[in-house]
Design a protein around this motif. Structure first.
Motif, PDB file in Angstrom:
ATOM      1  N   TRP A  92      -4.814  31.940  -2.356  1.00 17.73           N
ATOM      2  CA  TRP A  92      -5.971  32.805  -2.523  1.00 17.73           C
ATOM      3  C   TRP A  92      -6.007  33.871  -1.421  1.00 17.73           C
ATOM      4  N   VAL A  93      -6.602  35.021  -1.742  1.00 17.84           N
ATOM      5  CA  VAL A  93      -6.696  36.133  -0.793  1.00 17.84           C
ATOM      6  C   VAL A  93      -8.150  36.546  -0.661  1.00 17.84           C
ATOM      7  N   SER A  94      -8.437  37.295   0.396  1.00 19.47           N
ATOM      8  CA  SER A  94      -9.813  37.726   0.618  1.00 19.47           C
ATOM      9  C   SER A  94     -10.195  38.844  -0.341  1.00 19.47           C
ATOM     10  N   ALA A  95     -11.489  38.977  -0.588  1.00 19.09           N
ATOM     11  CA  ALA A  95     -12.012  40.032  -1.457  1.00 19.09           C
ATOM     12  C   ALA A  95     -12.372  41.260  -0.616  1.00 19.09           C
ATOM     13  N   PRO A 312     -22.062  27.198  -6.064  1.00 17.36           N
ATOM     14  CA  PRO A 312     -22.091  28.628  -6.395  1.00 17.36           C
ATOM     15  C   PRO A 312     -22.159  29.591  -5.216  1.00 17.36           C
ATOM     16  N   ALA A 313     -22.278  29.109  -3.983  1.00 16.80           N
ATOM     17  CA  ALA A 313     -22.361  30.022  -2.841  1.00 16.80           C
ATOM     18  C   ALA A 313     -21.003  30.685  -2.601  1.00 16.80           C
ATOM     19  N   ASN A 314     -20.936  31.994  -2.772  1.00 16.02           N
ATOM     20  CA  ASN A 314     -19.663  32.700  -2.609  1.00 16.02           C
ATOM     21  C   ASN A 314     -19.192  32.756  -1.166  1.00 16.02           C
ATOM     22  N   ALA A 315     -20.061  32.447  -0.223  1.00 14.80           N
ATOM     23  CA  ALA A 315     -19.669  32.416   1.182  1.00 14.80           C
ATOM     24  C   ALA A 315     -19.213  31.030   1.612  1.00 14.80           C
ATOM     25  N   GLY A 316     -19.035  30.123   0.674  1.00 20.73           N
ATOM     26  CA  GLY A 316     -18.525  28.801   1.010  1.00 20.73           C
ATOM     27  C   GLY A 316     -19.467  28.026   1.907  1.00 20.73           C
ATOM     28  N   ASP A 317     -18.937  27.509   3.013  1.00 21.39           N
ATOM     29  CA  ASP A 317     -19.709  26.674   3.926  1.00 21.39           C
ATOM     30  C   ASP A 317     -20.466  27.501   4.965  1.00 21.39           C
ATOM     31  N   CYS A 318     -20.462  28.828   4.838  1.00 17.95           N
ATOM     32  CA  CYS A 318     -21.209  29.660   5.782  1.00 17.95           C
ATOM     33  C   CYS A 318     -22.701  29.348   5.692  1.00 17.95           C
ATOM     34  N   THR A 319     -23.369  29.314   6.819  1.00 22.50           N
ATOM     35  CA  THR A 319     -24.803  29.032   6.862  1.00 22.50           C
ATOM     36  C   THR A 319     -25.582  30.343   7.031  1.00 22.50           C
ATOM     37  N   PRO A 320     -26.889  30.329   6.779  1.00 14.74           N
ATOM     38  CA  PRO A 320     -27.697  31.541   6.979  1.00 14.74           C
ATOM     39  C   PRO A 320     -27.610  32.085   8.402  1.00 14.74           C
ATOM     40  N   ALA A 321     -27.300  31.222   9.379  1.00 14.79           N
ATOM     41  CA  ALA A 321     -27.175  31.693  10.760  1.00 14.79           C
ATOM     42  C   ALA A 321     -25.915  32.543  10.953  1.00 14.79           C
ATOM     43  N   GLN A 322     -24.955  32.442  10.049  1.00 12.43           N
ATOM     44  CA  GLN A 322     -23.706  33.204  10.142  1.00 12.43           C
ATOM     45  C   GLN A 322     -23.853  34.455   9.273  1.00 12.43           C
ATOM     46  N   ILE A 326     -22.159  35.689   5.574  1.00 11.63           N
ATOM     47  CA  ILE A 326     -22.941  35.767   4.335  1.00 11.63           C
ATOM     48  C   ILE A 326     -22.839  37.150   3.706  1.00 11.63           C
ATOM     49  N   ALA A 327     -22.774  38.188   4.547  1.00 10.49           N
ATOM     50  CA  ALA A 327     -22.759  39.562   4.047  1.00 10.49           C
ATOM     51  C   ALA A 327     -21.368  40.056   3.659  1.00 10.49           C
ATOM     52  N   ALA A 328     -20.328  39.283   3.895  1.00  4.33           N
ATOM     53  CA  ALA A 328     -18.961  39.717   3.633  1.00  4.33           C
ATOM     54  C   ALA A 328     -18.714  39.876   2.130  1.00  4.33           C
ATOM     55  N   PRO A 329     -17.760  40.740   1.745  1.00  2.00           N
ATOM     56  CA  PRO A 329     -17.417  40.876   0.319  1.00  2.00           C
ATOM     57  C   PRO A 329     -16.958  39.547  -0.256  1.00  2.00           C
ATOM     58  N   ASP A 330     -17.231  39.337  -1.536  1.00  2.00           N
ATOM     59  CA  ASP A 330     -16.807  38.092  -2.176  1.00  2.00           C
ATOM     60  C   ASP A 330     -16.099  38.397  -3.485  1.00  2.00           C
TER      61      ASP A 330
END
Length: 499
Positions: A92-95, A312-322, A326-330
């Motif tokens: 897999w690659v980043s979006a 369904p969270a496109n940021a995976g295990d990222c938390t709201p503190a990160q 959370i704002a990264a492209p998905d």
């Protein structure tokens, strides 16, 4: 009218739910007799060579020994296995990326493909020193914190949550990140060695991992953070373990040790995202996943940062503190409900995982192997490593339907003592409890994976070290092994290496 191919795939989808019929009452007595532990070690038991029943493969033993499909799989189902294999190996690659079907990695992750942890569908190796290879993890770290309030206690007690994730770092430490993001930490592993003398003069050195985390990317770690290391388990035989009836598994549970044998196994209970109910845990080192699809989707989310309908969270295990994470492209796709891997692909990977075949036993009639089997039974190892089962009939899973299988596990949680304790609860499992791992294929670890690292964190460098780490409920059996004459101990290891 649906054609045969579509009907088969509909059956594949329906079989993901993990609900199996019970045995017919009339055949239960016969099954009980067949699955009772043997007392005759003069020769192999009937069908013993076929560890996973008719699904056992008898292909050439080499580095691909864990990568063959169920031997009883119909030809027109092989396509689904091969497609699942391709997705399992997909990098897999980043979006955003030009290939929409392969983007969505991360932003934080441990590996870029399923195969990078389960190389050749085998066992992960414990690292020694710095884990530095981008996109691959030898050891991942589960994270959690103690319950903070009444709601946390209620979630754990009900099985709704397996643990309480760290509010900043989540439930798993990701030591890699996509461009522009910060990895959560650098992981370094060193070992403390302790010599253990055996009665015949042999000195066995047991090593215990010491985990060091440096460069935390999102602020200091909490003082009460609980960390538990894991290596990847072999993929073979998972479909058979999923097929076992809950009633059969729990028939060996004895949480209060009413029979006074010192063994008090119990089942873990966890809420299945697939079944939407609290179910018996079957997979993972602490039995904290109820179905294979739960296991597959959780790994996609936690290890790769790939979202699905169950996560369904496109940021995976990222938390709201990160916030940057959370704002990264998905790679969410509107055609698939804005997730990064759709249900069709998930079912193919689940089908592949369900049907990785167990290799046939070797040397089952060898006198030394039979002698070692007798020792294995006589020292009490089968109190937890239950030898055999018969799976229920299931027309939706023909490969796993009504098979005599020999996984050598009771699928239950057991107190393994202070030495192996991670002091981290997981579902109903406390910090000293671990699920009994299946032993089939264990003798081919070196052939497939190129090493002989065992136990949840790979600390044991061979089977003897793994046995000597046993404590808690296994103390008596371990001490009996320690007291064995050299020849008997070697025969015991020959038996284990024949599995």
């Amino acid at each position: 009218m649906l054609n045969r191919s579509k009907l088969l795939f509909c059956a594949l989808l329906m079989s993901s739910a993990g609900t199996l019929p019970a045995f017919a009452e009339a055949e239960q007595d016969r099954i009980t007799r067949i699955t009772a532990p043997t007392s005759d070690f003069s020769r192999p038991e009937k069908y013993e060579i076929m560890q996973a029943g008719a699904a056992t493969h008898r292909k050439r033993i080499n580095g691909d020994a864990f990568s063959h499909p169920s031997a009883n799989m119909a030809f027109d189902r092989r396509l689904y296995f091969e497609l699942g294999d391709g997705i399992f190996k997909k990098m897999w690659v980043s979006a955003p990326a030009s290939t929409k079907s392969s983007d969505g990695l991360g932003p934080l992750y441990n590996a870029r493909s399923c195969q990078r942890c389960h190389l050749k569908d085998g066992r992960g190796a414990a690292p020694d020193g710095l884990q530095a290879e981008s996109g691959s993890v030898a050891l991942l770290l589960r994270l959690s914190i103690p319950p903070q309030n009444a709601d946390d206690h209620a979630s754990l007690k009900s099985g709704t949550a397996p643990s309480i994730p760290d509010p900043v770092y989540g439930g798993q430490l990701q030591n890699f990140a996509t461009p522009g993001q910060s990895a959560e930490a650098t992981v370094t592993v060193t070992y403390e060695e302790t010599p253990v003398p055996l009665p015949d003069g042999t000195i066995v050195s047991l090593r215990k991992p010491v985990i060091t985390l440096t460069g935390p990317g999102y602020g200091p770690f909490r003082e009460d953070l609980m960390i538990s290391p894991r290596i990847a388990s072999p993929m073979i035989g998972l479909g058979m373990l999923e097929a076992l009836s809950e009633e059969d598994i729990l028939s060996w549970a004895d949480p209060d040790d009413r029979d006074g044998d010192g063994i008090s196994g119990r089942g873990n209970r966890i809420r299945s995202k697939l079944g939407q109910e609290v179910m018996l845990g079957r997979f993972g080192w602490k039995a904290n996943q109820a179905t294979l699809k739960d296991q597959v989707t959780d790994a996609f989310s936690g290890d790769l940062g790939i979202s699905s309908s169950l996560h369904p969270a496109n940021a995976g295990d990222c938390t709201p503190a990160q916030t940057a994470c959370i704002a990264a492209p998905d790679g969410g796709d509107a055609r698939s409900g804005n997730v990064e891997v759709n249900d069709h692909l998930l079912d193919l990977v689940t089908f592949y995982s369900r049907n990785l075949a167990v290799p046939a036993r070797r040397d089952v009639g060898n006198p030394a192997v039979l002698a070692g089997k007798k020792i294995f039974y006589g020292t009490g190892c089968i109190a937890c490593h239950r030898p055999k089962y018969v799976t229920p009939r299931d027309p939706l899973r023909p490969e796993q339907s009504f098979q005599l299988v020999w996984p050598y596990t009771d699928m239950l949680l057991h107190d393994m003592g202070d030495g192996l304790a991670d002091d981290r609860p997981d579902g109903f499992a406390d910090g000293r409890e671990w699920r009994t791992p299946p032993l089939w294929g264990i003798g081919l670890t070196k052939t497939v994976s190129g090493h002989t690292h065992f136990l949840h964190d790979g600390r044991a460098r061979n089977l003897l070290e793994a046995i000597l780490w046993h404590g808690g409920e296994a103390t008596t059996a371990r001490n009996r092994v320690i007291a064995l004459p050299t020849r008997d101990r070697e025969n015991l290891l020959r038996f284990l290496n024949s599995l």
